[in-house]
Design a protein around this motif. Structure first.
Motif, PDB file in Angstrom:
ATOM      1  N   ILE A   1      -7.312   5.902  -4.616  1.00  0.00           N
ATOM      2  CA  ILE A   1      -7.253   7.317  -4.997  1.00  0.00           C
ATOM      3  C   ILE A   1      -8.123   8.102  -4.016  1.00  0.00           C
ATOM      4  O   ILE A   1      -9.321   7.843  -3.886  1.00  0.00           O
ATOM      5  N   ILE A   2      -7.508   9.073  -3.317  1.00  0.00           N
ATOM      6  CA  ILE A   2      -8.248   9.947  -2.408  1.00  0.00           C
ATOM      7  C   ILE A   2      -8.247  11.337  -3.033  1.00  0.00           C
ATOM      8  O   ILE A   2      -7.225  12.019  -3.065  1.00  0.00           O
ATOM      9  N   GLU A   3      -9.396  11.748  -3.536  1.00  0.00           N
ATOM     10  CA  GLU A   3      -9.498  12.997  -4.314  1.00  0.00           C
ATOM     11  C   GLU A   3     -10.940  13.485  -4.248  1.00  0.00           C
ATOM     12  O   GLU A   3     -11.881  12.723  -4.508  1.00  0.00           O
ATOM     13  N   ASP A   4     -11.130  14.773  -3.896  1.00  0.00           N
ATOM     14  CA  ASP A   4     -12.494  15.284  -3.745  1.00  0.00           C
ATOM     15  C   ASP A   4     -13.137  15.674  -5.077  1.00  0.00           C
ATOM     16  O   ASP A   4     -14.361  15.829  -5.150  1.00  0.00           O
ATOM     17  N   GLU A   5     -12.348  15.827  -6.128  1.00  0.00           N
ATOM     18  CA  GLU A   5     -12.921  16.161  -7.435  1.00  0.00           C
ATOM     19  C   GLU A   5     -13.198  14.889  -8.229  1.00  0.00           C
ATOM     20  O   GLU A   5     -12.272  14.147  -8.596  1.00  0.00           O
TER      21      GLU A   5
ATOM     22  N   LEU B   1     -11.332  11.715   5.168  1.00  0.00           N
ATOM     23  CA  LEU B   1     -11.884  10.873   6.227  1.00  0.00           C
ATOM     24  C   LEU B   1     -12.273   9.494   5.712  1.00  0.00           C
ATOM     25  O   LEU B   1     -11.944   8.468   6.315  1.00  0.00           O
ATOM     26  N   SER B   2     -12.970   9.470   4.577  1.00  0.00           N
ATOM     27  CA  SER B   2     -13.381   8.172   4.019  1.00  0.00           C
ATOM     28  C   SER B   2     -12.155   7.399   3.530  1.00  0.00           C
ATOM     29  O   SER B   2     -12.109   6.166   3.600  1.00  0.00           O
ATOM     30  N   GLY B   3     -11.136   8.130   3.059  1.00  0.00           N
ATOM     31  CA  GLY B   3      -9.912   7.464   2.629  1.00  0.00           C
ATOM     32  C   GLY B   3      -9.219   6.755   3.788  1.00  0.00           C
ATOM     33  O   GLY B   3      -8.782   5.608   3.658  1.00  0.00           O
ATOM     34  N   ILE B   4      -9.139   7.433   4.928  1.00  0.00           N
ATOM     35  CA  ILE B   4      -8.512   6.822   6.112  1.00  0.00           C
ATOM     36  C   ILE B   4      -9.307   5.601   6.574  1.00  0.00           C
ATOM     37  O   ILE B   4      -8.732   4.578   6.970  1.00  0.00           O
ATOM     38  N   GLU B   5     -10.624   5.674   6.527  1.00  0.00           N
ATOM     39  CA  GLU B   5     -11.453   4.522   6.906  1.00  0.00           C
ATOM     40  C   GLU B   5     -11.170   3.333   6.003  1.00  0.00           C
ATOM     41  O   GLU B   5     -11.111   2.183   6.462  1.00  0.00           O
ATOM     42  N   MET B   6     -10.978   3.584   4.713  1.00  0.00           N
ATOM     43  CA  MET B   6     -10.668   2.503   3.777  1.00  0.00           C
ATOM     44  C   MET B   6      -9.284   1.917   4.045  1.00  0.00           C
ATOM     45  O   MET B   6      -9.081   0.706   3.961  1.00  0.00           O
ATOM     46  N   ILE B   7      -8.333   2.787   4.388  1.00  0.00           N
ATOM     47  CA  ILE B   7      -6.978   2.319   4.688  1.00  0.00           C
ATOM     48  C   ILE B   7      -6.984   1.447   5.947  1.00  0.00           C
ATOM     49  O   ILE B   7      -6.240   0.470   6.041  1.00  0.00           O
ATOM     50  N   LYS B   8      -7.839   1.810   6.918  1.00  0.00           N
ATOM     51  CA  LYS B   8      -7.951   1.001   8.139  1.00  0.00           C
ATOM     52  C   LYS B   8      -8.436  -0.417   7.829  1.00  0.00           C
ATOM     53  O   LYS B   8      -7.983  -1.386   8.432  1.00  0.00           O
ATOM     54  N   LYS B   9      -9.378  -0.518   6.880  1.00  0.00           N
ATOM     55  CA  LYS B   9     -10.054  -1.796   6.627  1.00  0.00           C
ATOM     56  C   LYS B   9      -9.344  -2.664   5.590  1.00  0.00           C
ATOM     57  O   LYS B   9      -9.556  -3.866   5.534  1.00  0.00           O
ATOM     58  N   GLU B  10      -8.508  -2.032   4.752  1.00  0.00           N
ATOM     59  CA  GLU B  10      -7.952  -2.778   3.618  1.00  0.00           C
ATOM     60  C   GLU B  10      -6.471  -2.447   3.429  1.00  0.00           C
ATOM     61  O   GLU B  10      -6.035  -1.343   3.739  1.00  0.00           O
ATOM     62  N   ASP B  11      -5.732  -3.411   2.911  1.00  0.00           N
ATOM     63  CA  ASP B  11      -4.315  -3.185   2.613  1.00  0.00           C
ATOM     64  C   ASP B  11      -4.164  -2.717   1.170  1.00  0.00           C
ATOM     65  O   ASP B  11      -4.532  -3.438   0.243  1.00  0.00           O
TER      66      ASP B  11
END
Length: 387
Positions: free
Chosen positions: A6-10, A37-47
């Motif tokens: 879940i990528i959500e700022d709230e 930004l943090s969501g993309i970093e997580m997507i890079k590291k994990e499936d």
């Protein structure tokens, strides 16, 4: 287990979504990212099996996340979360590859239904990719000889086009491998590849097999039936041993190529088809034309590109590679330890007259694996590879 991000700022919405998903199924593992930004970093590291992404966020908005994520993990479904004022943007994200969008505050049933469908779709995509890899493995083209390298180069040039291809060569040389490579490397690779062995179908049934028939068209036509051309719509049809096709069927194939239309046997209604035709034959079609057995106009329609597959006797340098390939493949199929060939055994096999080409070589390798010693010797070859 399904891995969901879940990528959500709230933070409150993240908590609600996480609670809904984890209570829905113990098989859902949920991770959270507080911005794009943090969501993309997580997507890079994990499936992840699914991403739920807000549209309006600081640092990196949802559209930017979607575009970046699709480049990193194109098979991962992404569901956009939109506020009331973001609906136009949400619809636009569908054009950019989003799986779906849900509005804030999320409707429970809509959310869970979307999640289930997206996860099912991811599973299908993964399975389809696995099957395609398996198909590709089954149709590997083994060899580094000059004739094979030339064929591979031809395939790379021709496959992305819509050009029809006629593949020629003796029986057992692997003409079907070339056809599969052409399909898999084409823009039609996501569509079906339908194979028709024209030599194996009785002449009185070939038209029904290719174009289908309507109920009552002939004695055994108990119901309407689609033919191979319809089944191949959007993909490729491979007409193997096309030189054995009847003249009547040739005329109908010619019309299909000229007009992109077919008619089922017993019906005069036109059916549009979008099919790339690849054909193969072990016959000299120019000789067949001279004898009146093959239509010259159909030949020129089929033979836009000609690819000639060499006999094994013309590519003997590939035999060691083929021995390794078949030994590994057959050992895996039979669940046995992989055997090795002595150098003298390999040399003897290279000197054989392979009238049956690749097909014969595979049979000989299987026979040697079953009957030969722990290491395949020259004597084993003399005993068990003889014709």
């Amino acid at each position: 287990m399904a891995n969901i991000l879940i990528i959500e700022d709230e933070a409150a919405i993240r908590r609600v979504l996480t609670k809904i998903l984890t209570e829905e199924s113990a098989d859902y593992t949920v991770s959270e990212a507080e911005d794009g930004l943090s969501g993309i970093e997580m997507i890079k590291k994990e499936d992840f099996d699914l991403v739920l992404c807000d549209i309006k966020m600081p640092k990196m908005d949802g559209v930017e996340v979607l575009e970046a994520a699709k480049k990193l993990k194109p098979e991962t479904p992404i569901v956009m979360i939109s506020g009331h004022g973001d609906l136009d943007t949400a619809v636009n994200t569908m054009r950019l590859g989003a799986f779906d969008y849900i509005s804030k505050p999320p409707d429970l049933n809509r959310l869970l239904n979307t999640v289930r469908i997206a996860l099912d779709r991811k599973e299908l995509v993964v399975e389809n990719t696995r099957l395609k890899k398996k198909v590709s493995k089954n149709y590997e083209m083994i060899g580094e000889s000059e004739p094979i390298l030339h064929i591979k180069e031809m395939i790379e040039k021709v496959a992305p086009t819509e050009a029809r291809v006629l593949i020629t060569g003796p029986n057992g040389t692997g003409k079907e491998l070339v056809a599969h490579w052409l399909h898999q490397k084409s823009d039609r690779s996501k569509g079906p590849m339908i194979e028709v062995n024209c030599a194996a179908i009785p002449s009185e049934l070939i038209e029904s097999e290719l174009f289908g028939h309507v109920k009552g068209a002939f004695t055994s036509a108990n119901k309407d039936r689609a033919g191979k051309f319809e089944a191949a719509n959007g993909g490729t049809i491979f007409l193997d041993e096309v030189g054995d096709m009847s003249l009547s069927a040739q005329a109908k194939v010619l019309r299909a190529l000229q007009e992109n239309k077919i008619q089922r046997v017993g019906n005069d209604k036109d059916i549009k088809v979008d099919v790339r035709v690849i054909a193969a034959t072990n016959k000299d079609l120019k000789h067949e034309i001279a004898e009146g057995n093959f239509r010259e106009d159909l030949y020129h329609r089929l033979a836009v590109i000609l690819i000639k597959v060499p006999a094994l006797n013309d590519r003997r340098d590939d035999i060691p590679l083929l021995l390794d390939y078949f030994t590994k493949k057959i050992s895996e199929e039979q669940g046995t330890a992989q055997k090795k060939f002595q150098d003298k055994a390999v040399k003897l096999l290279k000197d054989y007259d392979w009238t049956g080409n690749i097909r014969e070589l595979r049979n000989v390798v299987e026979r040697l694996i079953i009957l030969g010693g722990e290491t395949i010797s020259e004597e084993d070859v003399r005993l068990f590879a003889s014709k």
